[in-house]
Scaffold this motif. Sequence first.
Motif, short mmCIF file in Angstrom:
data_model
loop_
_atom_site.label_atom_id
_atom_site.label_comp_id
_atom_site.label_asym_id
_atom_site.label_seq_id
_atom_site.Cartn_x
_atom_site.Cartn_y
_atom_site.Cartn_z
N THR A 184 51.13 33.91 43.06
CA THR A 184 50.03 32.84 43.72
C THR A 184 50.32 32.85 45.36
N ASN A 185 51.47 33.09 45.38
CA ASN A 185 51.95 33.17 47.06
C ASN A 185 51.11 34.38 47.61
N SER A 186 51.35 35.39 47.03
CA SER A 186 50.59 36.75 47.71
C SER A 186 49.11 36.64 47.25
N ALA A 187 48.66 35.80 46.47
CA ALA A 187 47.01 35.44 46.36
C ALA A 187 46.65 34.65 47.36
N LEU A 188 47.52 33.68 47.82
CA LEU A 188 47.46 32.67 48.96
C LEU A 188 47.06 33.66 49.99
N GLN A 189 48.35 34.43 50.33
CA GLN A 189 48.46 35.16 51.37
C GLN A 189 46.85 35.99 51.39
N ARG A 190 46.75 36.66 50.52
CA ARG A 190 45.49 37.53 50.60
C ARG A 190 44.35 36.38 51.26
N GLU A 192 44.35 35.59 54.37
CA GLU A 192 43.85 36.66 55.44
C GLU A 192 42.34 36.87 55.17
N ASP A 193 41.81 36.61 54.21
CA ASP A 193 40.37 36.66 54.03
C ASP A 193 39.66 35.44 54.81
N LEU A 194 40.41 34.11 54.73
CA LEU A 194 39.79 33.17 55.44
C LEU A 194 39.90 33.40 56.97
N LYS A 195 40.91 34.05 57.60
CA LYS A 195 41.02 34.36 58.95
C LYS A 195 39.83 35.37 59.27
N ALA A 196 39.87 36.30 58.32
CA ALA A 196 38.68 37.31 58.78
C ALA A 196 37.18 36.41 58.67
N THR A 197 37.21 35.72 57.72
CA THR A 197 35.79 34.80 57.80
C THR A 197 35.79 34.13 58.88
N GLN A 198 36.86 33.45 59.22
CA GLN A 198 36.75 32.58 60.25
C GLN A 198 36.31 33.33 61.72
#
Lengths: 349, 126
Positions: free
Chosen positions: A75-81, A84-90
């Motif tokens: 879950t942690n690594s999924a969250l991390q991903r 990162e996705d969110l940051k990119a989207t942001q």
Amino acid sequence: MNIHLQHILDTLLQIEAITDEQRSSLNKTLKEADKELTILEFKLDRTEKVKRTTAILLEETIEELELKRKAIEETNSALQRSLEDLKATQSQLIQQEKLASLGQLTAGIAHEIQNPLNFVNNFSEVNNELIDEQLEEIEKGDLEEIKELALIMKENSEKITLHGKRADAIVKGMLEHSKTGSGKKEPTNLNALAEEFSRLAFNSFLAKNKDFKGEYKLELDPELPLLEVVPQDIGKVLLNLLNNAFYACAEQRKDLSGFENLTGLTPTVTVSTKNLGDKIQISVKDNGPGIPEAIKDKIFQPFFTTKPTGQGTGLGLSLSYDIIKAHGGEIHVESKPGKLTTFEILLLM
Amino acid sequence: MKILFVDDEKDVEALFRQKFRKEIKSGEIELAFAFSGKEALNVLGDENPPKFVYVFSDINMPGMSGLELLDQIKIRFPNIQVSMISAYGDSENYDRAMNSGAKGFFTKPVDFERLKKEIAEMVKNQ
């Protein structure tokens, strides 16, 4: 009976010196001892069973925990991903917001450039006509008239330069606006900035909302020193605040038909600057419906918007907040529901 | 013949006075300028009845828009002709102006030949 106890009993019973009374008492005591021993054995056996069961349970629990640990890790690594996705989207959204606000401006900019260009074209045309006239007057030798025409042409060519520079400044401003946060701080005339962006925001809003009957007012403090800021960033903040202000005014008018006639109130956005000694205050005030108390502390959060889906990214105020913070300044909002909203920016000198 | 031009760009006055200098000199027309809808209504309201025959107004102006001014003039001074001059010559603006009783619609940049013709015709009919 326990064999050791039986042995004790048998041995004792063989002793002849023991009375019958003593014999039956010994027999009874040993039987009771045997009973207690049996109970203890039973209890021990039960404890043993409990121990075994506990050990099994513990093992199972450990296994389960291990499984859970693995799941959490995943879950942690999924969250991390997704982070990162969110940051990119942001950052993509921020980019889009910049482009969107540029897009909003396009109509205003086109109008803003068209006007000075028309003057440049018109006044140079007029000068051409005046030169023809002047040539005629030269033929006639009317010095007075020749001089007069020259003076008019001089005035016209000054106007051509002025309007040319106006168009130039708009194009430069537009290019600055599309730059992404790479701006440098430079001594800036905040009054000129406020004036330029007020006009731009007003014309852009008008181009999109033809029914809008509002106006904007400037109350600029003439005693304003130049301030070290990133002009296109502060311009972006002003643009966001102004857009929101015009939107708010227009909303109020839509809600109440005949509102303007009823109260004699024209939707008005007032932009003012003030020298506070150690700080410069820039404020954008509108006489729109105000901000409900319930959402006041949310408005600077990223992605918070009260506009219908697709009309606002919810990033305007959040970006503005970041920009003002990056300048070491403050941004506050004050709102009286049904009356007005004022956004106030404080920048340190 | 008195004509009022309404535009929030102040240099419009210098430009139009020069473009029409011959007509002004000959006394054919007299020009006045207002820089907002409100100011235009004040100028028109100063005389009773106003001597103005024709108003040319920009549409996009802070405060009262040109279309609103058109409505007001048609209510208060129905004898005065109004034409619009706008950078936004889209059909929405055009239809609204024409439906509200505008005489004509000119787009910016202004075609002065057409504008002069329009005014000359009006002078002839006076």
